[in-house]
Design a protein around this motif. Structure first.
Motif, mmCIF file in Angstrom:
data_model
loop_
_atom_site.group_PDB
_atom_site.id
_atom_site.type_symbol
_atom_site.label_atom_id
_atom_site.label_comp_id
_atom_site.label_asym_id
_atom_site.label_seq_id
_atom_site.Cartn_x
_atom_site.Cartn_y
_atom_site.Cartn_z
ATOM 1 N N MET A 164 46.026 42.543 55.674
ATOM 2 C CA MET A 164 45.835 41.246 55.019
ATOM 3 C C MET A 164 44.371 40.847 55.096
ATOM 4 O O MET A 164 43.802 40.719 56.183
ATOM 5 C CB MET A 164 46.717 40.171 55.654
ATOM 6 N N VAL A 165 43.762 40.665 53.943
ATOM 7 C CA VAL A 165 42.395 40.150 53.838
ATOM 8 C C VAL A 165 42.503 38.643 53.654
ATOM 9 O O VAL A 165 43.253 38.171 52.796
ATOM 10 C CB VAL A 165 41.658 40.784 52.641
ATOM 11 N N TYR A 166 41.765 37.890 54.462
ATOM 12 C CA TYR A 166 41.883 36.437 54.373
ATOM 13 C C TYR A 166 40.648 35.750 54.937
ATOM 14 O O TYR A 166 39.856 36.356 55.668
ATOM 15 C CB TYR A 166 43.133 35.951 55.114
ATOM 16 N N ASN A 167 40.513 34.483 54.578
ATOM 17 C CA ASN A 167 39.428 33.647 55.087
ATOM 18 C C ASN A 167 39.925 32.921 56.345
ATOM 19 O O ASN A 167 40.788 32.052 56.243
ATOM 20 C CB ASN A 167 39.014 32.638 54.011
ATOM 21 N N GLU A 193 44.588 42.724 60.336
ATOM 22 C CA GLU A 193 43.805 41.676 59.682
ATOM 23 C C GLU A 193 42.401 42.150 59.318
ATOM 24 O O GLU A 193 41.822 42.994 60.004
ATOM 25 C CB GLU A 193 43.673 40.462 60.607
ATOM 26 N N ALA A 194 41.868 41.558 58.241
ATOM 27 C CA ALA A 194 40.470 41.780 57.862
ATOM 28 C C ALA A 194 39.910 40.460 57.356
ATOM 29 O O ALA A 194 40.410 39.902 56.369
ATOM 30 C CB ALA A 194 40.364 42.854 56.789
ATOM 31 N N ALA A 195 38.904 39.944 58.032
ATOM 32 C CA ALA A 195 38.363 38.626 57.709
ATOM 33 C C ALA A 195 37.376 38.686 56.547
ATOM 34 O O ALA A 195 36.535 39.583 56.477
ATOM 35 C CB ALA A 195 37.680 38.024 58.933
ATOM 36 N N ALA A 196 37.493 37.709 55.645
ATOM 37 C CA ALA A 196 36.559 37.563 54.519
ATOM 38 C C ALA A 196 36.201 36.080 54.408
ATOM 39 O O ALA A 196 36.792 35.341 53.623
ATOM 40 C CB ALA A 196 37.184 38.067 53.229
ATOM 41 N N PRO A 197 35.221 35.623 55.203
ATOM 42 C CA PRO A 197 34.860 34.203 55.198
ATOM 43 C C PRO A 197 34.316 33.715 53.858
ATOM 44 O O PRO A 197 34.386 32.524 53.563
ATOM 45 C CB PRO A 197 33.782 34.104 56.283
ATOM 46 N N ARG A 198 33.785 34.645 53.041
ATOM 47 C CA ARG A 198 33.262 34.291 51.718
ATOM 48 C C ARG A 198 33.860 35.238 50.677
ATOM 49 O O ARG A 198 34.300 36.340 51.014
ATOM 50 C CB ARG A 198 31.736 34.413 51.691
ATOM 51 N N SER A 199 33.825 34.821 49.428
ATOM 52 C CA SER A 199 34.353 35.679 48.358
ATOM 53 C C SER A 199 33.629 37.018 48.308
ATOM 54 O O SER A 199 34.249 38.055 48.043
ATOM 55 C CB SER A 199 34.228 34.966 47.002
ATOM 56 N N VAL A 200 32.330 37.014 48.596
ATOM 57 C CA VAL A 200 31.560 38.264 48.546
ATOM 58 C C VAL A 200 31.942 39.222 49.667
ATOM 59 O O VAL A 200 31.575 40.397 49.637
ATOM 60 C CB VAL A 200 30.039 37.985 48.605
ATOM 61 N N ASP A 201 32.699 38.740 50.658
ATOM 62 C CA ASP A 201 33.121 39.589 51.773
ATOM 63 C C ASP A 201 34.433 40.313 51.507
ATOM 64 O O ASP A 201 34.838 41.166 52.299
ATOM 65 C CB ASP A 201 33.288 38.744 53.052
ATOM 66 N N VAL A 202 35.102 39.975 50.413
ATOM 67 C CA VAL A 202 36.449 40.506 50.173
ATOM 68 C C VAL A 202 36.442 42.025 50.036
ATOM 69 O O VAL A 202 37.286 42.717 50.622
ATOM 70 C CB VAL A 202 37.069 39.844 48.917
ATOM 71 N N SER A 203 35.495 42.562 49.299
ATOM 72 C CA SER A 203 35.453 44.009 49.082
ATOM 73 C C SER A 203 35.250 44.779 50.390
ATOM 74 O O SER A 203 35.979 45.722 50.685
ATOM 75 C CB SER A 203 34.329 44.358 48.095
ATOM 76 N N SER A 204 34.275 44.364 51.186
ATOM 77 C CA SER A 204 34.011 45.074 52.443
ATOM 78 C C SER A 204 35.176 44.914 53.421
ATOM 79 O O SER A 204 35.511 45.851 54.163
ATOM 80 C CB SER A 204 32.707 44.579 53.078
ATOM 81 N N ALA A 205 35.804 43.737 53.427
ATOM 82 C CA ALA A 205 36.972 43.530 54.295
ATOM 83 C C ALA A 205 38.110 44.456 53.892
ATOM 84 O O ALA A 205 38.765 45.068 54.750
ATOM 85 C CB ALA A 205 37.424 42.072 54.224
ATOM 86 N N ALA A 206 38.312 44.606 52.590
ATOM 87 C CA ALA A 206 39.365 45.515 52.109
ATOM 88 C C ALA A 206 39.048 46.963 52.471
ATOM 89 O O ALA A 206 39.935 47.714 52.897
ATOM 90 C CB ALA A 206 39.523 45.366 50.599
ATOM 91 N N ARG A 207 37.786 47.348 52.336
ATOM 92 C CA ARG A 207 37.404 48.734 52.674
ATOM 93 C C ARG A 207 37.609 49.024 54.154
ATOM 94 O O ARG A 207 37.919 50.154 54.536
ATOM 95 C CB ARG A 207 35.943 48.993 52.276
ATOM 96 N N SER A 208 37.484 47.987 54.982
ATOM 97 C CA SER A 208 37.663 48.196 56.419
ATOM 98 C C SER A 208 39.115 48.533 56.767
ATOM 99 O O SER A 208 39.399 49.020 57.868
ATOM 100 C CB SER A 208 37.245 46.930 57.195
ATOM 101 N N LEU A 209 40.036 48.314 55.828
ATOM 102 C CA LEU A 209 41.448 48.609 56.064
ATOM 103 C C LEU A 209 41.841 50.027 55.659
ATOM 104 O O LEU A 209 42.959 50.467 55.955
ATOM 105 C CB LEU A 209 42.321 47.611 55.299
ATOM 106 N N ILE A 210 40.947 50.740 54.990
ATOM 107 C CA ILE A 210 41.261 52.101 54.537
ATOM 108 C C ILE A 210 41.589 52.993 55.741
ATOM 109 O O ILE A 210 40.852 53.036 56.721
ATOM 110 C CB ILE A 210 40.078 52.700 53.728
ATOM 111 N N GLY A 211 42.710 53.663 55.651
ATOM 112 C CA GLY A 211 43.154 54.545 56.730
ATOM 113 C C GLY A 211 43.912 53.829 57.838
ATOM 114 O O GLY A 211 44.463 54.469 58.739
ATOM 115 N N LYS A 212 43.949 52.508 57.774
ATOM 116 C CA LYS A 212 44.601 51.721 58.835
ATOM 117 C C LYS A 212 45.901 51.060 58.376
ATOM 118 O O LYS A 212 46.666 50.567 59.215
ATOM 119 C CB LYS A 212 43.658 50.625 59.333
ATOM 120 N N VAL A 213 46.127 51.003 57.049
ATOM 121 C CA VAL A 213 47.295 50.278 56.539
ATOM 122 C C VAL A 213 48.019 51.090 55.472
ATOM 123 O O VAL A 213 47.445 51.979 54.838
ATOM 124 C CB VAL A 213 46.894 48.895 55.954
ATOM 125 N N ASP A 214 49.313 50.746 55.275
ATOM 126 C CA ASP A 214 50.127 51.381 54.239
ATOM 127 C C ASP A 214 50.195 50.533 52.979
ATOM 128 O O ASP A 214 50.543 51.033 51.906
ATOM 129 C CB ASP A 214 51.550 51.594 54.764
#
Length: 322
Positions: A164-167, A193-214
């Motif tokens: 889950m990516v979220y602010n 969890e992957a934190a995205a405090p700003r809209s511009v952080d959403v992409s990097s937060a999502a990439r941080s989940l690669i290999g960790k989630v289904d």
């Protein structure tokens, strides 16, 4: 003859003068603000305006309508709130939690109607789900998370790790995270969890989940929804299925969503505003939930993200996005 010809005109002028205060009294003012512009929140705004028009309140005629977006900035939301409070409208509609919190902090007297707020109690907008006896009421977009996770299981039957990516600064999202932390272990699943405090952080937060989630589940977090295309790109590149709670996100690349029709939510909010314009006090109106749920699916997005939807799920959808 002169006196006869002028008498009707004089009577007419007096009649118009008498009517003028009545016409002025009928003029109402509604100020609307949203934390950011994206399809779901825009639909709420349009639904509010449609409900007002249906009730006979039309912008440019007997309604002064103002709208401002904070463009995702909580500081700007506070500025808009103060400006609107200073205008002393008949009601302020605050769309999404950050804008609602800003407006509620700015006034204890101007009627405030929140909309698209997941948990108004946790956000400290109202003390509970009863009539608040304050200047605040509104409509929540709270979803039953067990049904959301049922949908995740239907899209990805073997899913164990839910990303889950979220602010973390948005109360709506924090509530959902806490509830999922309780719910998922009961379903044999875990939350990542992957934190995205700003809209511009959403992409990097999502990439941080690669290999960790289904699978990645997205709630109605405004940062995430406003940058959904960047999340979709990660989902497609890494073959991570995306399941949303916002049906508009399915049109933008999520595989499926069991969510609220935000246009309907806006109309429900608008009807509440009409009650206030007609004299009811917001503190006497119980906060409401939206009960109309719709399933949207996107088989094409599913294929791009490495899964195939069952025929039964597709057939049960209110809308199949092609």
């Amino acid at each position: 003859m002169k006196s006869l010809s002028w008498a009707p005109l004089g009577a007419f002028a007096l009649a118009m003068a008498a009517l003028a205060p009545v016409a002025h009294a009928q003029q109402k003012s509604v100020a609307v603000t949203a934390i950011v512009e994206h399809p779901a929140l825009d639909s709420v705004r349009d639904g509010v305006q449609a409900a007002l028009k249906e009730a006979g309140y039309e912008s440019g005629k007997n309604l002064k309508w103002q709208y401002q977006s904070a463009q995702g900035n909580t500081g700007t939301a506070a500025q808009i709130a103060r400006k609107f409070v200073g205008d002393k409208p008949d009601a302020i509609v605050a769309i999404a939690t950050p804008s609602a919190q800003a407006v509620v902090a700015a006034t204890k007297t101007v009627p405030v109607v929140f909309s698209a707020v997941t948990d108004p109690v946790a956000a400290k907008l109202v003390p509970n789900w009863e009539p608040s006896k304050t200047n605040v009421t509104g409509v929540s977009d709270l979803l039953a998370l067990d049904k959301q996770m049922d949908l995740v299981k239907q899209v990805v039957p073997n899913a164990k790790r839910v990303g889950m990516v979220y602010n973390p600064g948005e109360a709506n999202s924090v509530v959902v995270v806490k509830e999922l932390e309780k719910l998922l272990p009961k379903l044999g699943m875990t939350l990542v969890e992957a934190a995205a405090p700003r809209s511009v952080d959403v992409s990097s937060a999502a990439r941080s989940l690669i290999g960790k989630v289904d699978v990645i589940y997205t709630n109605t977090d405004n940062n995430v929804v406003s940058a959904y295309e960047s999340l979709v790109k990660v989902g497609q590149d890494a073959k991570i299925p995306l399941v949303a709670s916002d049906t508009d996100s399915v049109k933008r690349g999520a595989i499926a969503a069991l969510g609220i029709n935000y246009r309907d939510l806006g109309e429900q909010t608008g009807r509440m505003v009409v009650r206030i314009l007609k004299g009811e006090k917001p503190g006497d109106i119980r906060p409401e939930l939206s009960t109309k749920m719709e399933l949207f699916v996107n088989p094409g997005a599913a294929e791009k993200q490495g899964v195939k939807l069952s025929d039964a799920l597709i057939k049960s959808a209110a809308q199949v996005v092609q």
